[in-house]
Design an enzyme around this catalytic site. Structure first.
Site, short mmCIF file in Angstrom:
data_model
loop_
_atom_site.label_atom_id
_atom_site.label_comp_id
_atom_site.label_asym_id
_atom_site.label_seq_id
_atom_site.Cartn_x
_atom_site.Cartn_y
_atom_site.Cartn_z
N TYR A 42 -18.10 -15.95 -0.92
CA TYR A 42 -18.98 -16.26 -2.05
C TYR A 42 -18.43 -17.52 -2.73
O TYR A 42 -17.49 -17.47 -3.52
CB TYR A 42 -19.00 -15.12 -3.06
CG TYR A 42 -19.71 -13.86 -2.60
CD1 TYR A 42 -20.52 -13.84 -1.47
CD2 TYR A 42 -19.57 -12.67 -3.32
CE1 TYR A 42 -21.16 -12.69 -1.06
CE2 TYR A 42 -20.22 -11.50 -2.91
CZ TYR A 42 -21.01 -11.52 -1.79
OH TYR A 42 -21.64 -10.37 -1.40
N PHE A 83 -29.31 -5.61 -2.65
CA PHE A 83 -30.74 -5.84 -2.90
C PHE A 83 -31.43 -4.58 -3.41
O PHE A 83 -32.49 -4.17 -2.89
CB PHE A 83 -31.46 -6.36 -1.65
CG PHE A 83 -30.92 -7.64 -1.09
CD1 PHE A 83 -30.26 -8.57 -1.88
CD2 PHE A 83 -31.06 -7.94 0.26
CE1 PHE A 83 -29.76 -9.76 -1.37
CE2 PHE A 83 -30.58 -9.12 0.80
CZ PHE A 83 -29.93 -10.03 -0.01
N PRO A 84 -30.89 -3.89 -4.42
CA PRO A 84 -31.50 -2.64 -4.90
C PRO A 84 -32.83 -2.85 -5.61
O PRO A 84 -33.53 -1.87 -5.87
CB PRO A 84 -30.44 -2.10 -5.87
CG PRO A 84 -29.76 -3.33 -6.39
CD PRO A 84 -29.70 -4.24 -5.20
N LEU A 85 -33.16 -4.12 -5.90
CA LEU A 85 -34.45 -4.41 -6.52
C LEU A 85 -35.35 -5.21 -5.59
O LEU A 85 -36.33 -5.82 -6.02
CB LEU A 85 -34.24 -5.17 -7.85
CG LEU A 85 -33.53 -4.38 -8.94
CD1 LEU A 85 -33.28 -5.24 -10.17
CD2 LEU A 85 -34.34 -3.14 -9.33
N GLY A 86 -35.03 -5.18 -4.28
CA GLY A 86 -35.85 -5.89 -3.32
C GLY A 86 -35.75 -7.40 -3.47
O GLY A 86 -34.88 -7.92 -4.16
N GLY A 87 -36.66 -8.11 -2.81
CA GLY A 87 -36.71 -9.56 -2.93
C GLY A 87 -35.56 -10.28 -2.26
O GLY A 87 -35.43 -11.49 -2.40
N PRO A 136 -36.69 -13.16 2.78
CA PRO A 136 -37.90 -13.98 2.60
C PRO A 136 -39.17 -13.15 2.74
O PRO A 136 -39.33 -12.39 3.70
CB PRO A 136 -37.78 -15.02 3.72
CG PRO A 136 -36.31 -15.15 3.96
CD PRO A 136 -35.76 -13.76 3.77
#
Length: 285
Positions: free
Chosen positions: A54, A208-212, A215
């Site tokens: 990172y 990504f627990p909130l999606g998005g 792509p």
């Protein structure tokens, strides 16, 4: 007060709401990122997810400045990639010698004598980078070097990331303490992996627990059902999406990331959101 209550992460008992530090990788002054990390600790967050790749050590440097000597915080790192230049700022590094080098790099940048938990990020299938050529490495060879590093005292526990149920089942004898796969209301493709985690008491720490995250993938916060539950409960859509993940298993945790103290406080408060049976029926549908 630990947000979301507590769950086991290897030998540690931690808050079920943690902090994912990837968004702190951008270059610039350290003051803002350090302030976010310290505020997270003030709010009861006691585990942080990071990686040397990172920002090529930038995030680890900031974690060290904010939280070292880590007496009351668990730092979870990952290996399997390394920094690169170009459109994609990393490349796969799956070979055992590369995994060992990444552990050493994390130790140096964090200023730690031992890494609490290290997740092995596999690269067998899309989405994300997929291994080719010399980067196609047998899982057993990777587990061998991870357990060797644990035996040497350089890492405390081994986790897995981006794995299938069959791979997790194969790795169970190693003593896997957590799994990080993409998972949210809009991506339930890892349900079989989650089932195994429930069965064996393994911490479930989805990214990504909130999606998005991929792509074209929908954001959880844009779903009408999520907005409806948010309005009914007085929570924000983000809080509803995170709270839903926490209902999926007693060992489930969330590690949302942000560069904003205000957004951090909103995320941490998701640990206090209580979803009724009616709410869950709406969301699960």
């Amino acid at each position: 007060m630990r947000p979301g209550g507590t769950a086991r992460l290897g030998e540690h008992e931690v808050a079920r709401v943690g902090y994912g530090a990837m968004q702190l990788r951008e270059e610039g002054p350290d003051d803002g990122p350090v302030a976010v990390l310290r505020r997270a600790r003030e709010l009861g967050v006691d585990h942080v997810d990071t990686a040397e790749f990172y920002g090529d050590g930038v995030v680890n440097r900031r974690i060290r400045a904010a939280l070292a000597p880590y007496d009351d915080v668990v730092v979870v790192t990952k290996v399997g990639a390394e920094p690169a230049t170009g459109e994609i700022p990393l490349r796969l590094a799956q070979r055992p010698d590369q995994l060992r080098a990444q552990v050493e790099a994390n130790l140096r940048s964090l200023g730690a004598e031992r890494l609490d938990v290290v997740n092995l990020r596999r690269a067998d299938a899309a989405p994300g980078l997929v291994a080719e050529g010399e980067q196609v490495v047998d899982l057993d060879d990777q587990l061998a070097v991870m357990t060797a590093l644990r035996d040497e005292g350089k890492i405390g526990a081994v986790g897995l990331s981006h794995v299938s149920a069959d791979q997790l089942r194969h790795a169970l004898p190693v003593g896997v303490v957590c799994v990080q796969n993409a998972y949210s209301l809009v991506d339930r493709s890892s349900e079989a992996v989650l089932d195994l985690c429930r069965e064996h008491g393994i911490a479930w720490m989805p990214y990504f627990p909130l999606g998005g995250g991929w792509p074209g993938q929908t954001q959880v916060t844009s779903l009408p059902a999520v907005r409806s539950v948010a309005e009914r409960t007085g929570a924000t859509p983000s809080q509803v999406g995170l709270a839903w993940v926490l209902t999926r298993s007693p060992e489930a945790m969330v590690i949302p990331g942000t560069r904003s103290v205000e957004h951090l406080e909103e995320n941490v408060a998701a640990g206090s959101v209580s979803l009724t049976a009616e709410d869950l029926a709406t969301l699960d549908a």
